[in-house]
Design a protein around this motif. Structure first.
Motif, short mmCIF file in Angstrom:
data_model
loop_
_atom_site.label_atom_id
_atom_site.label_comp_id
_atom_site.label_asym_id
_atom_site.label_seq_id
_atom_site.Cartn_x
_atom_site.Cartn_y
_atom_site.Cartn_z
N ILE A 75 0.86 -1.19 0.00
CA ILE A 75 0.00 0.00 0.00
C ILE A 75 0.89 1.24 0.00
O ILE A 75 1.81 1.33 0.82
CB ILE A 75 -0.89 0.03 1.28
N ILE A 76 0.64 2.18 -0.92
CA ILE A 76 1.42 3.43 -0.95
C ILE A 76 0.49 4.57 -0.53
O ILE A 76 -0.35 5.00 -1.32
CB ILE A 76 1.97 3.73 -2.36
N PRO A 77 0.62 5.07 0.72
CA PRO A 77 -0.22 6.21 1.11
C PRO A 77 0.36 7.49 0.50
O PRO A 77 1.56 7.73 0.58
CB PRO A 77 -0.10 6.25 2.64
N ALA A 78 -0.49 8.29 -0.15
CA ALA A 78 -0.01 9.52 -0.79
C ALA A 78 -1.12 10.57 -0.76
O ALA A 78 -2.30 10.25 -0.70
CB ALA A 78 0.40 9.22 -2.24
N GLY A 79 -0.71 11.85 -0.84
CA GLY A 79 -1.69 12.94 -0.84
C GLY A 79 -2.09 13.31 -2.26
O GLY A 79 -1.30 13.15 -3.19
N GLY A 80 -3.32 13.81 -2.41
CA GLY A 80 -3.74 14.38 -3.69
C GLY A 80 -4.27 13.36 -4.67
O GLY A 80 -3.61 12.35 -4.95
N ALA A 81 -5.45 13.63 -5.22
CA ALA A 81 -6.01 12.73 -6.24
C ALA A 81 -5.25 12.90 -7.55
O ALA A 81 -5.04 11.94 -8.29
CB ALA A 81 -7.49 13.04 -6.43
N GLY A 82 -4.80 14.13 -7.85
CA GLY A 82 -4.02 14.38 -9.06
C GLY A 82 -2.69 13.63 -9.01
O GLY A 82 -2.30 12.96 -9.97
N TYR A 83 -2.02 13.73 -7.86
CA TYR A 83 -0.73 13.05 -7.68
C TYR A 83 -0.89 11.54 -7.88
O TYR A 83 -0.07 10.88 -8.51
CB TYR A 83 -0.18 13.33 -6.28
N LYS A 84 -1.96 10.98 -7.33
CA LYS A 84 -2.13 9.52 -7.38
C LYS A 84 -2.40 9.03 -8.81
O LYS A 84 -1.96 7.95 -9.17
CB LYS A 84 -3.24 9.09 -6.40
N VAL A 85 -3.09 9.83 -9.61
CA VAL A 85 -3.26 9.45 -11.02
C VAL A 85 -1.91 9.49 -11.74
O VAL A 85 -1.57 8.57 -12.50
CB VAL A 85 -4.30 10.36 -11.72
N LEU A 86 -1.11 10.53 -11.47
CA LEU A 86 0.21 10.59 -12.13
C LEU A 86 1.08 9.41 -11.73
O LEU A 86 1.93 8.97 -12.51
CB LEU A 86 0.91 11.92 -11.79
N ALA A 87 0.87 8.87 -10.51
CA ALA A 87 1.66 7.72 -10.05
C ALA A 87 1.34 6.45 -10.85
O ALA A 87 2.07 5.46 -10.78
CB ALA A 87 1.42 7.47 -8.56
N LEU A 88 0.25 6.47 -11.63
CA LEU A 88 -0.07 5.33 -12.49
C LEU A 88 0.57 5.48 -13.86
O LEU A 88 0.51 4.56 -14.69
CB LEU A 88 -1.60 5.21 -12.69
N LEU A 89 1.14 6.65 -14.12
CA LEU A 89 1.66 6.96 -15.47
C LEU A 89 3.17 7.13 -15.42
O LEU A 89 3.81 6.75 -14.44
CB LEU A 89 0.95 8.22 -15.99
N ASP A 90 3.72 7.71 -16.47
CA ASP A 90 5.17 7.91 -16.53
C ASP A 90 5.47 9.40 -16.74
O ASP A 90 5.95 9.79 -17.81
CB ASP A 90 5.73 7.06 -17.68
N PRO A 91 5.17 10.22 -15.73
CA PRO A 91 5.36 11.67 -15.93
C PRO A 91 6.85 12.02 -16.01
O PRO A 91 7.64 11.51 -15.23
CB PRO A 91 4.72 12.28 -14.68
N LYS A 92 7.18 12.86 -16.96
CA LYS A 92 8.60 13.28 -17.11
C LYS A 92 8.85 14.44 -16.16
O LYS A 92 9.02 15.59 -16.56
CB LYS A 92 8.88 13.67 -18.57
N ASP A 93 8.83 14.10 -14.88
CA ASP A 93 8.94 15.10 -13.82
C ASP A 93 9.99 14.58 -12.85
O ASP A 93 10.66 13.59 -13.12
CB ASP A 93 7.55 15.22 -13.16
N GLU A 94 10.11 15.24 -11.71
CA GLU A 94 11.00 14.72 -10.67
C GLU A 94 10.58 13.29 -10.30
O GLU A 94 9.51 12.83 -10.68
CB GLU A 94 10.91 15.61 -9.42
N GLU A 95 11.39 12.61 -9.53
CA GLU A 95 11.11 11.23 -9.09
C GLU A 95 9.68 11.12 -8.55
O GLU A 95 9.27 11.92 -7.70
CB GLU A 95 12.12 10.86 -8.01
N HIS A 96 8.92 10.19 -9.08
CA HIS A 96 7.50 10.07 -8.73
C HIS A 96 7.22 8.63 -8.29
O HIS A 96 7.74 7.70 -8.91
CB HIS A 96 6.67 10.39 -9.98
#
Ligand SMILES: Nc1ncnc2c1ncn2[C@@H]1O[C@H](COP(=O)(O)O)[C@@H](OP(=O)(O)O)[C@H]1O
Ligand SMILES: [Mg+2]
Ligand SMILES: [Mg+2]
Ligand SMILES: [Mg+2]
Length: 339
Positions: free
Chosen positions: A246-267
């Motif tokens: 289980i990965i607890p994380a804040g933000g619904a937007g952040y959690k959707v990005l965690a399913l993808l491959d955003p070219k951002d800082e370490e996610h």
């Protein structure tokens, strides 16, 4: 010919005509203005323009979110309690971002329905869209897509993960805009104010973000809320086993990005996103649209599509996945009420 003894002066005729025009205008003003109003209601909006405007709005709001955090002028307070009793936080970051985002969209398209999480009584900002369409949008969305304005609902979250924003957990914070057409999520924008990264998706047209190469949905890593979790941990372990990560994380937007491959800082990287408590449509619509635009899905825990028109709440929980058989995932979930 004028009757004998009466002389018509040109000035008198002019005044008489003006009075006549005034009377006619007065009689028809109501009719004319309602005609103009119905013309405005019928007008169309180009969805490619609305995508560019949504990105501009998310980035403009994001600058306020970042500035207020850096100046440490949050002035945080509680708007009340959520249904489950958690504090519903509001900061100057949420409010200032709302003012920028809401009025930029409303001033550009006054006739479309815009639903923001926040509200204010202050005079609106006089901003308007630059009409700049970024190059990557022009490349991926080759032509305009006209839609009549009354079919559109825009959902704005001026600051997602407010709780984490107050704790200075900056990586979870996003600003979001979503465009629904007839209740279907069609355009989603998720912007990260502290890195400047923006992800967008336009269903059937393209996206700025891609899925990862593969996902493990046999024993998935499940990303969940850290501050509105309810019974989600037990729920996920009942579905996928006691050893489920289980990965607890804040933000619904952040959690959707965690399913993808955003070219951002370490996610953080997750295989699925589950939410079991109440949630609002401005929290989830942008993620839903982005996932759909790259072949993923977001549904209630029963597997139903979410309609993004009308009321603001979603009571059926959330299951988001990508590159997997979403229906078979739904079948593995326990009944929420029993859980
Ligand atoms: N039970 C609930 N009731 C109301 N809002 C909820 C909620 N659970 C989550 N949310 C909202 O959904 C967003 C993501 O929550 P979480 O980080 O817990 O996953 C947050 O949005 P905001 O920060 O925009 O208010 C949070 O307030
Ligand atoms: Mg909030
Ligand atoms: Mg939110
Ligand atoms: Mg918010």
């Amino acid at each position: 010919m004028a009757p004998m003894g009466i002389r018509l002066s040109p000035l008198g005729i002019a005044v008489f005509c003006l009075l006549g025009v005034g009377v006619i205008y007065h009689l028809y003003a109501g009719v004319l203005s309602s005609r103009f109003a119905s013309f405005r209601q019928k007008s169309t909006v180009d969805l490619r323009d609305l995508l560019a405007l949504s990105i501009e709005a998310a980035e403009l709001g994001g600058r306020e979110v970042k500035r207020i955090r850096e100046d440490n002028t949050l002035e945080e307070k509680s708007k009340g309690k959520t249904k489950e009793g958690a504090n519903d936080m509001l900061t100057m970051g949420d409010l200032n971002s709302h003012r920028k985002m809401f009025y930029l969209i409303k001033n550009t398209y006054p006739h479309i329905q815009v639903n923001s999480e926040e509200h204010d009584n202050a005079e609106g900002e006089a901003t308007i869209w630059t009409r700049n369409i970024p190059k990557d949008i022009l490349e991926k969305v080759s032509e305009g897509k006209e839609v009549s304005a009354e079919r559109i609902t825009v959902w704005i979250d001026p600051l997602d993960a407010t709780q984490e924003y107050t704790e200075n957990l900056r990586k979870y914070v996003t600003t979001m805009v979503c465009v629904a057409v007839d209740g279907d999520p069609v355009i989603g924008v998720i912007h990260k104010p502290f890195t400047g990264y923006t992800a967008w998706g336009f269903v059937g047209e393209g996206a700025s973000v891609a899925p990862r190469a593969s996902y493990n949905t046999n024993s998935p890593k499940v990303i969940v809320s850290r501050s509105h979790s309810g019974t989600v941990k037990k729920f996920a372990q009942t579905a996928f086993g006691n050893n489920t990560e289980i990965i607890p994380a804040g933000g619904a937007g952040y959690k959707v990005l965690a399913l993808l491959d955003p070219k951002d800082e370490e996610h953080e990287k997750a295989d699925i996103y589950i939410h079991v408590t109440f949630i609002k449509k401005w929290d989830i619509c942008a993620g839903d649209a982005i996932l759909k635009s790259v072949g993923g899905q977001m549904t209630t825990l029963k597997g139903d599509q979410i309609n993004y028109s009308g009321s603001e709440g979603n009571t059926g929980g959330l299951l988001a996945s990508i590159k997997t058989d979403h229906k078979s995932l739904v079948k593995r979930l326990p009944n929420l009420e029993e859980n």
